[in-house]
Design a protein around this motif. Structure first.
Motif, PDB file in Angstrom:
ATOM      1  N   PRO A 174       9.816  65.218  48.149  1.00  0.00           N
ATOM      2  CA  PRO A 174      10.277  63.758  48.353  1.00  0.00           C
ATOM      3  C   PRO A 174      11.622  63.629  47.358  1.00  0.00           C
ATOM      4  N   PRO A 175      12.574  62.871  47.890  1.00  0.00           N
ATOM      5  CA  PRO A 175      13.805  62.607  46.851  1.00  0.00           C
ATOM      6  C   PRO A 175      13.378  61.710  45.711  1.00  0.00           C
ATOM      7  N   LYS A 176      14.141  61.955  44.604  1.00  0.00           N
ATOM      8  CA  LYS A 176      13.705  60.941  43.677  1.00  0.00           C
ATOM      9  C   LYS A 176      14.873  60.054  43.431  1.00  0.00           C
ATOM     10  N   THR A 177      16.287  60.676  43.834  1.00  0.00           N
ATOM     11  CA  THR A 177      17.453  59.500  43.670  1.00  0.00           C
ATOM     12  C   THR A 177      18.002  59.319  45.139  1.00  0.00           C
ATOM     13  N   TRP A 178      18.803  58.308  45.244  1.00  0.00           N
ATOM     14  CA  TRP A 178      19.430  57.895  46.192  1.00  0.00           C
ATOM     15  C   TRP A 178      20.473  58.881  47.018  1.00  0.00           C
ATOM     16  N   ALA A 179      20.930  59.665  46.140  1.00  0.00           N
ATOM     17  CA  ALA A 179      21.855  60.692  46.526  1.00  0.00           C
ATOM     18  C   ALA A 179      20.860  61.797  47.376  1.00  0.00           C
ATOM     19  N   VAL A 185      18.262  62.819  54.509  1.00  0.00           N
ATOM     20  CA  VAL A 185      18.759  62.284  55.923  1.00  0.00           C
ATOM     21  C   VAL A 185      19.478  63.386  56.644  1.00  0.00           C
ATOM     22  N   ARG A 186      20.617  63.920  55.898  1.00  0.00           N
ATOM     23  CA  ARG A 186      21.369  64.960  56.421  1.00  0.00           C
ATOM     24  C   ARG A 186      20.673  66.047  56.969  1.00  0.00           C
ATOM     25  N   LYS A 187      19.845  66.438  56.368  1.00  0.00           N
ATOM     26  CA  LYS A 187      18.902  67.701  56.451  1.00  0.00           C
ATOM     27  C   LYS A 187      18.067  67.713  57.799  1.00  0.00           C
ATOM     28  N   HIS A 243      25.695  50.797  49.397  1.00  0.00           N
ATOM     29  CA  HIS A 243      25.013  51.968  49.353  1.00  0.00           C
ATOM     30  C   HIS A 243      24.126  51.818  50.636  1.00  0.00           C
ATOM     31  N   LEU A 244      23.559  50.857  51.178  1.00  0.00           N
ATOM     32  CA  LEU A 244      23.083  50.730  52.365  1.00  0.00           C
ATOM     33  C   LEU A 244      23.916  51.038  53.625  1.00  0.00           C
ATOM     34  N   ALA A 309      15.420  56.274  42.912  1.00  0.00           N
ATOM     35  CA  ALA A 309      16.156  55.670  41.817  1.00  0.00           C
ATOM     36  C   ALA A 309      17.829  55.873  42.078  1.00  0.00           C
ATOM     37  N   VAL A 310      18.686  54.881  41.697  1.00  0.00           N
ATOM     38  CA  VAL A 310      20.002  55.159  41.873  1.00  0.00           C
ATOM     39  C   VAL A 310      20.727  55.376  40.942  1.00  0.00           C
ATOM     40  N   ASP A 311      21.545  56.473  40.657  1.00  0.00           N
ATOM     41  CA  ASP A 311      22.058  57.181  39.621  1.00  0.00           C
ATOM     42  C   ASP A 311      23.245  56.214  39.039  1.00  0.00           C
ATOM     43  N   GLY A 312      22.739  55.746  37.594  1.00  0.00           N
ATOM     44  CA  GLY A 312      23.645  54.745  36.989  1.00  0.00           C
ATOM     45  C   GLY A 312      23.274  53.514  37.140  1.00  0.00           C
ATOM     46  N   GLY A 313      21.890  53.148  37.951  1.00  0.00           N
ATOM     47  CA  GLY A 313      21.568  51.913  37.849  1.00  0.00           C
ATOM     48  C   GLY A 313      20.710  51.560  36.851  1.00  0.00           C
TER      49      GLY A 313
END
Length: 432
Positions: A174-179, A185-187, A243-244, A309-313
């Motif tokens: 599972p993803p750990k960052t928003w990026a 989602v693309r995959k 971001h949304l 998490a969001v990078d830089g957040g």
């Protein structure tokens, strides 16, 4: 909410009349109040949102078991779907007459009803009962040192996903960052899989994304500041919208999502449960509603992960968004209503509720009834959370909560910009 939200909840076997009578007697003493021996017939009007299994079977069974032990009491249960319930309660609140027992998510909506003199203070009459539940589950219903509702469920929102779909798309974890989430989602889209199911018609499911992104970008301090100043135009909230929009631009949702409900046929929960979408951002009730709405559910193929998490957040991934589900009493509710709420979450019923796979524990020690790995993860995330934010459509007065839902829905539908969402919510908040 939401959930708000929260139509949720295997079948609770009927408690025998004899066992119910014994349990009720002990609960009566624990509550320090009761009406089983008060003479005349008593009708308790109960308005709830148990429109899906297993709760739509559980609740009537519990009510009948209570009536069997208390022949002078009749429980009149009315169940409404989430949005219909909210609309009905708004009208009843305006009329100055609410049901004897009604579901509540706490926060600003409940506070408005309290300020209108419509809700019973349960601090003293339900003291014995309140001492049996976990302190965190009481927080959404406490104001100025007093408690105004009895919880029956407590949890948080996170992503529920189809492990087989993730594997097919080559997603190993599972993803750990928003990026990473956007990349996944693309995959999924590249693998021919609808990434996300969304009940756009209900609006509140979309609000979850904006709220969590605001928490991850601005941190809990930004959420607390906005609540104090009624200003949602800061960088955390605008960034949440941006971001949304990144997600929306990927067209991740199922066809017709804007006209889909959360728990309706072919809607959000049904799409995930039937394997037609890879995931949904939803509360702890999601697997049960997915099974009810689709007729099968994912079973062992379902996994869970927290909002990334969001990078830089400024926010931490351990800051959680969610809330409790409870029952409040109308100011004029009979004393038997308190006794019934105690019966609803006595040790036997609480164990069955939690074991059903749809409720999270609120009674101290009941967490031992959790068996599902995903729900254990939810419980663990709650236990180790560093911050907690109540559903935004419940944390604020009804008009503000509705504006949040409407504005975020407009953003998702391409009818509002990230900046306009914050401006619209701020205008609604400052007009209260």
């Amino acid at each position: 909410m939401g959930i708000p939200h929260l139509p949720r909840r295997s079948f609770l076997t009927a408690v025998s009349a004899g066992a119910a009578a014994v349990a009720a007697a002990s609960l009566l003493a624990a509550c320090g109040d009761g009406g089983s021996g008060s003479g005349g017939k008593v009708t308790i009007e109960w308005m709830d949102i148990a429109t899906t299994e297993p709760s739509k079977t559980i609740y009537p069974k519990i009510a009948k078991a209570y009536e069997a032990a208390h022949p002078n009491v009749r429980i009149k249960l009315t169940n409404l779907e989430n949005e219909a319930f909210k609309s009905k309660m708004t009208a009843l609140t305006a009329s100055g007459k609410v049901p004897d027992i009604f579901v509540t998510w706490g926060g600003g909506v409940l506070k408005q009803q309290i300020d209108a003199g419509l809700v019973k203070d349960l601090t003293s009459p339900a003291s014995g009962l309140l001492n049996t539940v976990t302190p965190v589950s009481l927080k959404p219903y406490q104001f100025d040192g007093k408690t105004y509702a009895v919880p029956y469920d407590m949890g948080m929102v996170g992503f529920w996903y189809n492990k087989r779909h993730f594997e097919k798309a080559g997603i190993k974890a599972p993803p750990k960052t928003w990026a990473e989430f956007l990349d996944d989602v693309r995959k999924l889209k590249a693998a021919g899989i609808t990434p996300i199911a969304l009940g756009g018609k209900d609006k509140w499911p979309g609000m979850y994304y904006w709220a969590y992104l605001a928490m991850r970008i601005g941190g809990m301090s930004a959420m607390e500041q906005a609540a104090k100043t009624n200003d949602f135009t800061g960088p955390g909230f605008v960034g949440a919208g941006q971001h949304l929009k990144e997600l929306v631009d990927l067209q991740p949702f199922q066809p017709g999502f804007q006209n889909a409900g959360f728990d309706t046929p072919g809607g959000e929960a049904a799409s995930v449960g039937a394997g037609k979408a890879a995931m949904e951002l939803m509360g702890q009730w999601a697997p049960a509603v997915e099974k009810d709405a689709s007729g099968k559910g994912l079973g062992d193929d379902e996994g869970w992960f927290p909002f990334p998490a969001v990078d830089g957040g400024q926010g931490a991934v351990t800051d959680v968004f969610g809330g409790g589900n409870g029952h409040a009493l109308g100011k004029g509710a009979p004393k038997e209503a308190v006794d019934f709420l105690a019966f609803l979450i006595n040790s036997e019923n609480e164990h069955e509720l939690v074991s059903s796979g749809a409720f999270m524990p609120v009674v101290k020690g009941a967490e031992s009834a959790l068996t599902d790995p995903g729900r254990k993860q939810v419980a663990g995330a709650l236990a180790t959370s560093t911050g907690f934010q109540l559903y935004l459509d419940q944390a604020f007065p009804p008009a503000v909560g509705q504006q949040v839902n409407d504005s975020v829905a407009a953003l998702i539908g391409g009818r509002a910009t990230p900046g306009q969402v914050g401006e619209q919510v701020t205008k609604a908040a400052k007009s209260q």
